[in-house]
Design an enzyme around this catalytic site. Structure first.
Site, PDB file in Angstrom:
ATOM      1  N   LYS A  73       0.854  -1.203   0.000  1.00  0.00           N
ATOM      2  CA  LYS A  73       0.000   0.000   0.000  1.00  0.00           C
ATOM      3  C   LYS A  73       0.881   1.243   0.000  1.00  0.00           C
ATOM      4  CE  LYS A  73      -3.912   1.994   2.581  1.00  0.00           C
ATOM      5  NZ  LYS A  73      -4.785   1.830   3.769  1.00  0.00           N
ATOM      6  N   SER A 148      -9.765   1.533   2.767  1.00  0.00           N
ATOM      7  CA  SER A 148      -8.941   2.366   1.928  1.00  0.00           C
ATOM      8  C   SER A 148      -7.851   1.602   1.169  1.00  0.00           C
ATOM      9  CB  SER A 148      -8.266   3.449   2.779  1.00  0.00           C
ATOM     10  OG  SER A 148      -7.399   2.855   3.724  1.00  0.00           O
ATOM     11  N   SER A 172      -9.772  -0.881   7.051  1.00  0.00           N
ATOM     12  CA  SER A 172      -9.267  -0.747   5.678  1.00  0.00           C
ATOM     13  C   SER A 172      -8.541  -1.956   5.106  1.00  0.00           C
ATOM     14  CB  SER A 172      -8.344   0.463   5.576  1.00  0.00           C
ATOM     15  OG  SER A 172      -9.126   1.608   5.456  1.00  0.00           O
TER      16      SER A 172
HETATM   17  N1  GLN Z   1     -13.165   3.466   6.372  1.00  0.00           N
HETATM   18  C1  GLN Z   1     -12.539   3.933   7.571  1.00  0.00           C
HETATM   19  C2  GLN Z   1     -12.257   5.405   7.458  1.00  0.00           C
HETATM   20  O1  GLN Z   1     -12.547   5.954   6.453  1.00  0.00           O
HETATM   21  C3  GLN Z   1     -11.317   3.149   7.871  1.00  0.00           C
HETATM   22  C4  GLN Z   1     -10.085   3.609   7.192  1.00  0.00           C
HETATM   23  C5  GLN Z   1      -8.884   2.796   7.524  1.00  0.00           C
HETATM   24  O2  GLN Z   1      -8.969   1.746   8.164  1.00  0.00           O
HETATM   25  N2  GLN Z   1      -7.732   3.291   7.124  1.00  0.00           N
HETATM   26  O3  GLN Z   1     -11.736   6.012   8.344  1.00  0.00           O
END
Ligand code: GLN
Length: 471
Positions: A73, A148, A172
């Site tokens: 990532k 994400s 994410s």
């Molecule tokens: N969807 C969650 C957010 O937008 C989690 C994001 C993540 O785990 N980086 O904060």
């Protein structure tokens, strides 16, 4: 979809080579460039590493991840390799050091094939927030791959790498894994060093793997875990040995399941798959017990208050002075203002504003302090849950993948889709999403297992067993 463990056997039986694997993946990445999963491909270095890996296999000295092709990532620092965090702010940023996980993977023989697209600074659930465009779902391009870490999920689900790394602050890794039909694992907070992970919310962030098999997941955990003097929040524990522990047997495992009212808001597919899986667990000999979930209504608000508060502090370093994008000093704006106005996208700005607000002196007690107190309740709630069961079984997401544009205009509905994932980060516990088939729209469905802090090895073992049951 190949698992690394299978590939390794094939190499050892002289049926293939690491060089061939790397060429195959490089070609696939190019052929599927429409998916937009990769932001940078590490072509030359990957080819060189593959040559070295083949020599190791010939000499009979392969290391634990020898020849494993791993996608990373783009919020994990890679020395000399662009690391954008999906943001214009870090468009041309080349870190001068590797994250600890990168060092450890390379030292174990892993091959870094490239950097994957993601929501800007890991904020999002659909990959619609990247400054470099959406990542497409490999099964149907009208659907989001999740976020994400969408690029990393697609790298594995689309057959562009053996495994990949994501970061999980509120789901994410697990959510895109569920949407794409693969395994995604968030280890216990402190298991894996965050050194070199660009911080979103430091008390919640954790790096973890995506894979096609629990064996590969375990190998990556064992390689990356263990105390790191460069990250004082890592636990003072040796690396896990979960790969070898996968074949141990756990007697009398009790699986906790959610009371029906906690499935409100899930779509029909998820509810019926959840009940089917519970039935399979029961008939295979697990004890099933319905557990009360204390403080569940606080999960989402607590997460979005604390995560945005930490994000607003962490992102203050992007000021256009030391590194990254620098805005122009004109049009009546100073460098700091123009850098942040032009460098950050709308979701990141929304979070910075929300986070600054909940930390402001007039509202600190009402929001941030309350959020911390609620977090303690979530943490204690899990203590009660794991007094009653060994693992908690719950959906990963309230629905299968949704379509592009379906939620992006309504941030609150996007945030609510994180209902089942954020609590593991608030409590710091390990959690894994495993694929359990498809929903009515033919998109993959994932279910989640969670365990008490530092029970990562047991969690992987039970996940392996349950995955075999659901397969
Ligand atoms: N969807 C969650 C957010 O937008 C989690 C994001 C993540 O785990 N980086 O904060």
């Amino acid at each position: 979809m190949t698992s690394y463990s299978l590939f390794r056997q094939n190499v050892q039986q002289n049926q293939t080579t690491c060089e061939l694997a790397v060429e195959y993946y490089l070609q696939s990445i190019e052929q599927r460039s429409d998916l937009n999963a990769f932001l940078t491909v590490n072509t030359d270095d990957a080819r060189q590493s593959a040559k070295e890996a083949d020599v190791r296999f010939k000499d009979d000295t392969p290391r634990p991840l020898e020849g494993m092709v791993v996608a990373i990532k783009d919020n994990i620092s890679t020395k000399g390799l662009t690391t954008t965090c999906g943001s214009k702010m870090l468009q041309n940023f080349k870190p001068v050091y590797n994250a600890t996980v990168i060092e450890r993977i390379r030292n174990a023989g892993g091959i870094i094939i490239g950097k994957t697209n993601c929501d800007e600074f890991a904020m999002g659930s659909s990959n619609e927030n990247s400054a470099y465009g959406n990542v497409l779902h490999p099964i149907n391009n009208e659907y989001v791959p999740g976020g994400s870490s969408g690029g990393s999920a697609v790298a594995v689900a689309g057959g562009l790498a053996h495994t990949s790394l994501g970061s999980d602050t509120g789901g994410s890794i697990r959510q895109p894994a569920a949407f794409c039909g693969i395994i995604g694992f968030k280890p216990t907070y402190g298991r894996i060093s965050r050194y070199g992970l660009v911080a979103f919310a430091s008390s919640l962030d954790q790096i973890g793997p995506f894979a096609n098999s629990i064996e590969d997941t375990a190998l990556l955990l064992d390689t990356m875990s263990g105390h790191d003097p460069l990250d004082s929040t890592t636990a003072n524990l040796p690396p896990t040995q979960s790969f070898y522990a996968l074949h141990h047997h756990d007697d009398n495992v009790t699986v906790g399941v959610l009371p029906d009212e906690m499935l409100e808001g899930c779509n029909e597919d998820v509810i019926s798959a959840y009940h089917n899986c519970i039935q399979k667990l029961r008939t295979s000999g697990y004890s099933i017990t319905t557990v009360e979930i204390p403080g569940k209504s606080a999960w989402i608000p607590t997460y979005y208050i604390l995560a945005t508060a930490e994000a607003s502090a962490n992102l203050s370093r992007f000021d256009g002075i030391r590194y990254g994008f620098r805005g122009p000093e004109n049009e009546g704006m100073d460098v700091f203002t123009s850098t942040r106005s032009l460098g950050f996208g709308p979701e990141v700005k929304r979070r910075i504003m929300l986070g600054t607000y909940v930390l402001s002196s007039g509202y600190y007690d009402a929001y941030y302090k309350k959020g911390q107190q609620a977090r303690r309740l979530v943490h204690n709630g899990y203590k009660e849950i794991f007094a009653a069961c060994d693992v908690l079984f719950l959906p990963t997401t309230p629905s299968t993948a949704f379509k592009f544009g379906e939620k992006s205009k309504d941030p609150v509905s996007m945030y609510l889709s994180d209902l089942y994932t954020v609590s593991a980060n608030l409590a710091g516990i390990p959690a894994i999403s495993i694929p359990v088939g498809n929903g009515a729209n033919s998109m993959p469905l994932g279910m989640q297992l969670q365990a008490a802090e530092f029970e990562d090895e047991k969690l992987l073992r039970i996940a392996k067993h349950t995955m075999d049951l659901f397969a």
